[in-house]
Design a protein around this motif. Structure first.
Motif, short mmCIF file in Angstrom:
data_model
loop_
_atom_site.label_atom_id
_atom_site.label_comp_id
_atom_site.label_asym_id
_atom_site.label_seq_id
_atom_site.Cartn_x
_atom_site.Cartn_y
_atom_site.Cartn_z
N ALA A 102 -3.15 -0.83 -9.81
CA ALA A 102 -2.23 -0.04 -8.98
C ALA A 102 -2.93 1.18 -8.40
N SER A 103 -3.79 1.82 -9.18
CA SER A 103 -4.54 3.00 -8.70
C SER A 103 -5.48 2.60 -7.57
N LEU A 104 -6.09 1.42 -7.70
CA LEU A 104 -7.00 0.94 -6.65
C LEU A 104 -6.23 0.70 -5.35
N ILE A 105 -5.05 0.10 -5.47
CA ILE A 105 -4.22 -0.12 -4.28
C ILE A 105 -3.87 1.21 -3.61
N LYS A 106 -3.49 2.19 -4.41
CA LYS A 106 -3.12 3.49 -3.84
C LYS A 106 -4.31 4.20 -3.21
N LEU A 107 -5.52 3.82 -3.58
CA LEU A 107 -6.72 4.43 -3.01
C LEU A 107 -7.00 3.91 -1.60
N MET A 108 -6.43 2.77 -1.24
CA MET A 108 -6.75 2.14 0.03
C MET A 108 -6.33 2.98 1.24
N ARG A 109 -5.19 3.63 1.17
CA ARG A 109 -4.73 4.44 2.31
C ARG A 109 -5.66 5.62 2.60
N PRO A 110 -5.97 6.47 1.60
CA PRO A 110 -6.89 7.56 1.89
C PRO A 110 -8.29 7.10 2.29
N VAL A 111 -8.74 5.96 1.73
CA VAL A 111 -10.04 5.41 2.14
C VAL A 111 -9.99 5.02 3.61
N GLY A 112 -8.94 4.31 4.01
CA GLY A 112 -8.79 3.91 5.41
C GLY A 112 -8.70 5.11 6.34
N LEU A 114 0.82 -1.21 0.00
CA LEU A 114 0.00 0.00 0.00
C LEU A 114 0.85 1.26 0.00
N ASP A 115 2.07 1.17 0.54
CA ASP A 115 2.95 2.33 0.60
C ASP A 115 3.75 2.53 -0.69
N ALA A 116 3.82 1.50 -1.53
CA ALA A 116 4.67 1.55 -2.73
C ALA A 116 4.19 2.61 -3.71
N ASP A 117 5.13 3.18 -4.46
CA ASP A 117 4.79 4.14 -5.51
C ASP A 117 4.06 3.42 -6.64
N ILE A 118 3.17 4.13 -7.27
CA ILE A 118 2.36 3.52 -8.32
C ILE A 118 3.23 3.03 -9.48
N TYR A 135 -3.26 8.73 11.32
CA TYR A 135 -3.36 7.43 10.67
C TYR A 135 -3.04 7.52 9.18
N SER A 136 -2.12 6.70 8.73
CA SER A 136 -1.71 6.51 7.33
C SER A 136 -0.88 7.65 6.76
N LEU A 137 -0.53 8.66 7.55
CA LEU A 137 0.34 9.72 7.04
C LEU A 137 1.77 9.19 6.97
N ASN A 138 2.39 9.26 5.81
CA ASN A 138 3.75 8.75 5.67
C ASN A 138 4.78 9.85 5.47
N ARG A 139 4.39 11.08 5.75
CA ARG A 139 5.34 12.18 5.75
C ARG A 139 5.31 12.84 7.12
N GLU A 140 6.39 13.49 7.49
CA GLU A 140 6.44 14.10 8.81
C GLU A 140 5.56 15.35 8.82
N CYS A 141 4.68 15.44 9.80
CA CYS A 141 3.75 16.56 9.91
C CYS A 141 3.73 17.10 11.34
N PHE A 142 3.60 18.41 11.46
CA PHE A 142 3.48 19.06 12.76
C PHE A 142 2.08 19.64 12.86
N SER A 143 1.39 19.35 13.95
CA SER A 143 -0.02 19.75 14.06
C SER A 143 -0.30 20.49 15.36
N LEU A 144 -1.44 21.14 15.35
CA LEU A 144 -1.87 21.96 16.48
C LEU A 144 -3.32 21.61 16.83
N LEU A 145 -3.53 21.21 18.07
CA LEU A 145 -4.86 20.91 18.58
C LEU A 145 -5.24 21.98 19.59
N CYS A 146 -6.33 22.69 19.32
CA CYS A 146 -6.78 23.78 20.19
C CYS A 146 -8.01 23.33 20.99
#
Length: 233
Positions: A81-91, A63-67, A120-131
């Protein structure tokens, strides 16, 4: 004749998977095989599923592999391959819809679990703010930057602007270590100190800094080693 054989096998596998209890986990190869049905018509997809897992290591690796890497596997189509790549955003959408709605967070464990669902499912580093408001009700959650947090730096000015706009009285910051462990680095400690000092000036409480790993998190405020960072003098 070949088409009838494949059709019969597909129908049996669909029946086996779709009629199973939700707790009855199926081998990843079977789930992937069935998923491929919808992108590779009238072919035996069992061998393709096995080759995908062999090539990319496991189900998550597929699921993480490039298309472009997926379509290099013999028998794969771009539709599959497109269907496989759709699984992460769907989840991710499912998890956020089910568990990520606005709510009142009463303790560090609830905060950590809330943050975990958002990452969940984010594969890049992200910084977030919860107010949060004074009762712990979620006002807003926002990813305010992505990329390597150590290299891009965290904009304290951006954080303060968003906190004041939301009229929050309490804040949780969070970021993830994709592919790594949820342990604070020296940079994480220094970022926490700087944000805490800035929020103190506008009388907003920094409740926690949550660090998310692949499937777990660390609450710095709940850690004996780092809890001193969140004390109000």
């Amino acid at each position: 004749m070949s088409e009838n054989i494949h059709a019969g096998h597909r129908n049996r596998l669909k029946e086996e998977i779709l009629s199973a209890d939700i707790t009855d986990l199926k081998p990843p190869e079977k789930l992937l095989e069935m998923l491929l049905f919808y992108g590779i018509p009238q072919k035996d997809t069992a061998g393709i599923a096995r080759e995908l897992i062999k090539t990319f290591g496991d189900f998550s690796g597929v699921l993480d592999a490039d298309i472009e890497d997926l379509v290099k596997i013999k028998g794969m189509t771009r539709n599959a391959a497109s269907l496989i790549k759709l699984m992460r955003p769907v989840g991710r959408t499912y998890i956020l819809s089910k568990f990520g709605e606005k709510q009142t967070l009463k303790n560090h464990e609830e905060i950590g679990n809330y943050i975990l669902t958002r990452y969940y499912s984010l594969n890049r580093e992200c910084f977030s703010l919860l107010c949060l408001n004074r009762l712990g009700k979620v006002i807003s959650f926002e990813i305010i930057m992505s990329g390597n947090v150590d290299s891009v730096g965290v904009s304290i000015r951006t954080i303060l602007e968003k906190v004041m706009k939301s009229e929050a009285t309490a804040v949780v910051i969070a970021h993830n270590h994709p592919g790594g462990v949820a342990l604070p680095s020296y940079q994480d400690i220094e970022i926490t100190k700087s944000i805490k000092q800035s929020l103190d000036i506008i009388s907003v409480n920094l409740v926690d800094h949550i660090i998310v790993g692949d499937a777990d998190y660390v609450s710095m405020a709940s850690s004996r080693e780092f809890s001193y960072l969140f004390k109000t003098e």
